[in-house]
Scaffold this active site. Structure first.
Site, mmCIF file in Angstrom:
data_model
loop_
_atom_site.group_PDB
_atom_site.id
_atom_site.type_symbol
_atom_site.label_atom_id
_atom_site.label_comp_id
_atom_site.label_asym_id
_atom_site.label_seq_id
_atom_site.Cartn_x
_atom_site.Cartn_y
_atom_site.Cartn_z
ATOM 1 N N ASP A 83 0.834 -1.200 0.000
ATOM 2 C CA ASP A 83 0.000 0.000 0.000
ATOM 3 C C ASP A 83 0.881 1.268 0.000
ATOM 4 O OD1 ASP A 83 -2.462 1.283 0.143
ATOM 5 O OD2 ASP A 83 -2.592 1.178 2.339
ATOM 6 N N HIS A 209 -10.076 4.436 -1.401
ATOM 7 C CA HIS A 209 -9.230 4.542 -0.210
ATOM 8 C C HIS A 209 -10.047 5.100 0.941
ATOM 9 C CE1 HIS A 209 -4.953 3.725 -1.432
ATOM 10 N NE2 HIS A 209 -5.632 3.529 -2.546
ATOM 11 N N GLY A 210 -9.521 4.925 2.162
ATOM 12 C CA GLY A 210 -10.205 5.489 3.325
ATOM 13 C C GLY A 210 -11.486 4.769 3.664
ATOM 14 N N ASN A 231 -10.241 -0.263 0.388
ATOM 15 C CA ASN A 231 -9.183 -0.406 1.390
ATOM 16 C C ASN A 231 -9.704 -0.114 2.789
ATOM 17 O OD1 ASN A 231 -7.511 -0.692 -0.794
ATOM 18 N ND2 ASN A 231 -6.284 1.127 -0.402
HETATM 19 P P1 13P Z 1 -8.601 3.783 6.370
HETATM 20 O O1 13P Z 1 -7.444 3.815 7.309
HETATM 21 O O2 13P Z 1 -9.423 5.025 6.452
HETATM 22 O O3 13P Z 1 -9.415 2.551 6.470
HETATM 23 O O4 13P Z 1 -7.983 3.817 4.883
HETATM 24 C C1 13P Z 1 -7.367 2.682 4.387
HETATM 25 C C2 13P Z 1 -6.647 2.955 3.115
HETATM 26 O O5 13P Z 1 -7.149 3.612 2.236
HETATM 27 C C3 13P Z 1 -5.318 2.355 2.958
HETATM 28 O O6 13P Z 1 -4.697 2.755 1.792
#
Ligand code: 13P
Length: 294
Positions: A83, A209-210, A231
């Protein structure tokens, strides 16, 4: 399944069928096992991922060995992804160790520089049959040492996404659409219209993401609009740590790691199942096995 596979074909199939494959950031053997157990029980294809911090903490060889063991034992397709990496040398090291997917994050640079840095990785990754993810715009929040303040976060520009994919040949793209790493202070403000435009212009799988803290209905909308990988990192870390904290709150003298790791694994497993259900990839392992073996 037998071995770790590149996530490209899995993600393409997910895009066609409008569901997302969940990708979980793991930091310990127990987290990895918990995530794999959940995916196996739900018959879901799985992307295990690690941050650069975790690669430095455990070493790529140990991580690859654990992921390969999981792939050997579990009858689901599993990919291992690096990542948010900004370092070309580390990407090459992880590919050599056996990672089957890598993210080159050059989103902090100019568009031209992002293209140039991404192309360098595309060359080595393609030769190794490894999936490549890149980012356009800038996802806000905190992921390991990568900190993007709210005022520096930038949404991806749809036409730039189209040009970027044509110019680099990446297999997956993470366009910033308003989600952020970490826990949201309020509700996330996702630019759905922009996502719709991006997916109209770009024919490769998109990455959300996030994933921590996005309400279910918004996750589902993103998936419908072309997000094929989601993710999740922060929520898993919190579940894992809170479960351990609870053990020590009731027994501060506990000194058997298994006594606190067992509830920590259970917490991660339960949360993993929730996220798999949200992304809609439960029960899709067989379909993926067919897609990846043909
Ligand atoms: P979070 O930490 O918000 O779950 O995001 C994960 C992510 O996008 C890792 O690249």
């Amino acid at each position: 399944m037998g071995h770790l596979i590149s996530s490209t074909i899995m993600l393409q199939a997910a895009r066609e069928q409008r569901f997302a494959i969940t990708a979980f950031n793991v930091h310990t053997l127990e987290m990895l096992q918990a995530v794999v157990d959940a995916a196996v029980e739900m018959s879901a294809p799985l992307i295990l991922q690690t941050t650069v911090g975790t690669v430095n903490h455990l070493g790529p060889e140990y991580i690859v060995a654990a992921a390969q063991t999981a792939a050997k034992m579990a009858n689901i397709p599993i990919a291992l992804h690096l990542d948010h990496c900004t370092d070309y040398a580390l990407i090459v090291k992880c590919i050599r160790a056996g990672y089957t997917s890598v993210m080159i994050d050059a989103s902090m640079h100019t568009y031209e520089d992002n293209v140039r840095r991404t192309l360098e990785v595309v060359k080595v990754a393609q030769a190794a049959g490894v999936n490549i993810e890149a980012e356009l715009g800038k996802v806000g929040g905190v992921e390991d040492d990568l900190v993007v303040e709210d005022e520096d976060a930038r949404l991806a520009v749809p036409e730039e996404c189209q040009r970027f994919v044509e110019e680099t040949g990446v297999s997956t793209l993470a366009p910033a659409i308003g989600t952020a790493h970490g826990i949201y202070k309020g509700e996330p403000h996702i630019a759905f219209g922009r996502l719709e435009e991006i997916q109209r212009l770009v024919s490769i799988p998109l990455v959300l993401h996030g994933g921590s803290g996005i309400p279910e209905e918004q996750v589902k909308r993103c998936v419908k609009l072309g997000m094929s990988k989601m993710n999740v990192a922060t929520e898993l870390k919190i579940a894992f740590s809170n479960a351990i904290r609870t053990v020590f709150d009731t027994n501060p003298d506990e000194n058997d790691p298994r006594k606190y790791m067992v509830p920590a694994k259970a917490a991660v497993k339960a949360l993993t199942k929730e996220k798999i259900a949200m992304a809609g990839c439960g029960g899709k392992a067989e379909l993926m096995l067919a897609a990846t073996s043909s």
